[in-house]
Design a protein around this motif. Structure first.
Motif, PDB file in Angstrom:
ATOM      1  N   UNK A 174      41.663 -25.792 101.701  1.00 10.10           N
ATOM      2  CA  UNK A 174      42.715 -25.771 102.711  1.00 10.10           C
ATOM      3  C   UNK A 174      42.209 -25.802 104.131  1.00 10.10           C
ATOM      4  N   UNK A 175      40.870 -25.989 104.319  1.00 11.69           N
ATOM      5  CA  UNK A 175      40.335 -26.013 105.677  1.00 11.69           C
ATOM      6  C   UNK A 175      40.365 -27.427 106.261  1.00 11.69           C
ATOM      7  N   UNK A 176      40.620 -27.488 107.577  1.00  8.47           N
ATOM      8  CA  UNK A 176      40.702 -28.746 108.296  1.00  8.47           C
ATOM      9  C   UNK A 176      39.335 -29.420 108.346  1.00  8.47           C
ATOM     10  N   UNK A 177      39.287 -30.750 108.092  1.00  6.54           N
ATOM     11  CA  UNK A 177      38.051 -31.516 108.112  1.00  6.54           C
ATOM     12  C   UNK A 177      37.907 -32.280 109.419  1.00  6.54           C
ATOM     13  N   UNK A 230      61.287 -14.016 111.253  1.00  6.18           N
ATOM     14  CA  UNK A 230      60.262 -14.500 110.318  1.00  6.18           C
ATOM     15  C   UNK A 230      59.352 -15.488 111.033  1.00  6.18           C
ATOM     16  N   UNK A 231      58.012 -15.379 110.848  1.00  9.72           N
ATOM     17  CA  UNK A 231      57.037 -16.201 111.563  1.00  9.72           C
ATOM     18  C   UNK A 231      57.111 -17.671 111.181  1.00  9.72           C
ATOM     19  N   UNK A 232      56.924 -18.527 112.208  1.00  9.29           N
ATOM     20  CA  UNK A 232      56.912 -19.969 111.975  1.00  9.29           C
ATOM     21  C   UNK A 232      55.536 -20.410 111.493  1.00  9.29           C
ATOM     22  N   UNK A 233      55.466 -21.658 111.042  1.00 10.12           N
ATOM     23  CA  UNK A 233      54.185 -22.211 110.621  1.00 10.12           C
ATOM     24  C   UNK A 233      53.213 -22.194 111.796  1.00 10.12           C
ATOM     25  N   UNK A 234      51.880 -22.021 111.520  1.00 10.38           N
ATOM     26  CA  UNK A 234      50.916 -21.910 112.607  1.00 10.38           C
ATOM     27  C   UNK A 234      49.496 -22.155 112.120  1.00 10.38           C
ATOM     28  N   UNK A 235      48.617 -22.546 113.105  1.00  8.75           N
ATOM     29  CA  UNK A 235      47.201 -22.700 112.836  1.00  8.75           C
ATOM     30  C   UNK A 235      46.527 -21.329 112.831  1.00  8.75           C
ATOM     31  N   UNK A 237      36.676 -21.740 109.161  1.00  8.21           N
ATOM     32  CA  UNK A 237      37.248 -22.856 109.896  1.00  8.21           C
ATOM     33  C   UNK A 237      38.745 -22.682 110.134  1.00  8.21           C
ATOM     34  N   UNK A 238      39.372 -23.807 110.446  1.00 10.02           N
ATOM     35  CA  UNK A 238      40.803 -23.796 110.734  1.00 10.02           C
ATOM     36  C   UNK A 238      41.606 -24.207 109.503  1.00 10.02           C
ATOM     37  N   UNK A 239      42.748 -23.534 109.325  1.00  8.22           N
ATOM     38  CA  UNK A 239      43.695 -23.946 108.282  1.00  8.22           C
ATOM     39  C   UNK A 239      45.112 -23.760 108.813  1.00  8.22           C
ATOM     40  N   UNK A 240      46.061 -24.440 108.185  1.00 13.35           N
ATOM     41  CA  UNK A 240      47.437 -24.435 108.691  1.00 13.35           C
ATOM     42  C   UNK A 240      48.348 -23.750 107.680  1.00 13.35           C
TER      43      UNK A 240
END
Length: 362
Positions: free
Chosen positions: A184-187, A144-149, A155-158
């Protein structure tokens, strides 16, 4: 209640004796208003212990009544169903899965095959157990996949390991703080959160304990305002650095006027002796040999000095020669050195104000 139960048993026994010539020899379940108990053929019953009855384990309390539900016994949890029988294996109890070992004790904080039960004994689901993830049915999902960017057109979200993500809030990831918007996007850049300004670098990491242009952010990332920064600069009510005049700094300094020194000081005593003299200055003779034990006519030694060769006396009688007319004798008191003492004189000086640093703007 036990008295009531015993009374009932005695009454039944009395009736039995009146009606039949012999007592029953069979064990049996009995019930009253307090619950069930199990009597043996001799009329006794088990208390505070387990008993195997008709293919199942039952536990009886201190008064002999059968127990049901969860029970803490000898340092472990056990579960007895409504009939009182001890359960084993996987069981759904109050909507949650539990695993009861072969001896009936509840498993906790351990893997049971591909399933994990936590400290309460409940089966874990939809969560990470160390480096392993269990799904909604509680079963471990290999790979099962781990948390990731993740980056997309906005943009970027986690993404968390469960597929979720943070919105409208902070999240600490790998030791760094990040701020995410409502989607949920990184600022990045300056952001006002709850009335406090924060700065997020281009990679999203929150700035802390550093200058950002003419502004300073502290350890929590908050911009300082109307105060001094840790490195001694003033920021105004808007957080902008505003140079301030700092007065010159003075300090007290010890100035040495005379270094410490050591003196070898003579120890002088005074003594009186007879002296013979003729044709010379007695005082001058004394001064010439000041402080010495043997000088002209010193009767302790009888030594005669060259410069006073006409000075003669009798070293035996300590008298002036009788055969020399014009000689005189006299007593004289004089000082002489018997020893030396060492005297340490301390350093001498004074305190005065000295300039440590000039006044300056900062």
């Amino acid at each position: 209640m036990m008295k009531k139960k015993l009374a009932m048993l005695l009454t039944a026994a009395a009736i039995g004796c009146a009606m039949t010539p012999a007592l029953s020899t069979e064990a049996a379940w009995n019930v009253d208003g307090a619950g069930w108990w199990y009597t043996h053929p001799d009329g006794s019953y088990t208390t505070n212990s387990w008993e195997w009855v008709n293919g199942a384990w039952y536990h009886f309390d201190g008064t002999g009544y059968m127990q049901t539900g969860w029970q803490w016994i000898d340092g472990a949890w056990y579960y007895m169903d409504g009939s009182g029988a001890m359960l084993t294996g996987w069981q759904v109890i109050d909507g949650s899965w539990y695993y009861l070992n072969g001896n009936g004790s509840m498993a906790a904080n351990q893997w049971v095959g591909n399933y994990y039960v936590d400290g309460s004994g409940r089966m874990a689901a939809n969560t990470w157990i160390g480096n392993y993830y269990v799904g909604g049915d509680g079963c471990w999902i290999p790979g099962y996949g781990a948390a990731q960017w993740i980056a997309d057109n906005h943009g970027w979200w986690y993404r968390h390991s469960d597929g979720g993500y943070t919105r409208n809030g902070w999240e600490q990831i790998d030791g760094q703080w990040y701020l995410f918007d409502g989607s949920g996007y990184m600022l990045t850049g300056w952001q006002n959160v709850g009335g406090t300004w924060y700065y997020l670098h281009g990679n999203g990491v929150m700035a802390a304990n550093q200058w950002v242009g003419s502004y300073y952010v502290n350890g929590s990332g908050a911009m300082l305002a109307n105060t001094w920064t840790p490195d001694g600069y003033w920021v105004n009510e808007s957080g902008v650095w505003t140079p301030q005049w700092h007065d010159a700094v003075y300090d007290d300094k010890w100035v040495v006027d005379k270094e410490a020194w050591t003196e070898r000081k003579p120890v002088i005593v005074y003594d009186t002796h007879a002296i013979c003299y003729c044709g010379f200055d007695l005082d001058q003779a004394f001064l010439d040999k000041y402080g010495e034990d043997a000088f002209v006519g010193h009767w302790n030694t009888g030594e005669i000095y060259e410069e006073y060769n006409s000075f003669l006396w009798d070293v035996t009688t300590h008298e002036c020669p009788k055969n020399h007319a014009g000689w005189k004798s006299s007593n004289i008191t004089y000082p002489y050195i018997v020893d030396y003492e060492i005297v340490n004189h301390p350093e001498e000086g004074h305190w005065e104000k000295v300039l440590v640093s000039d006044g300056y703007w900062k």
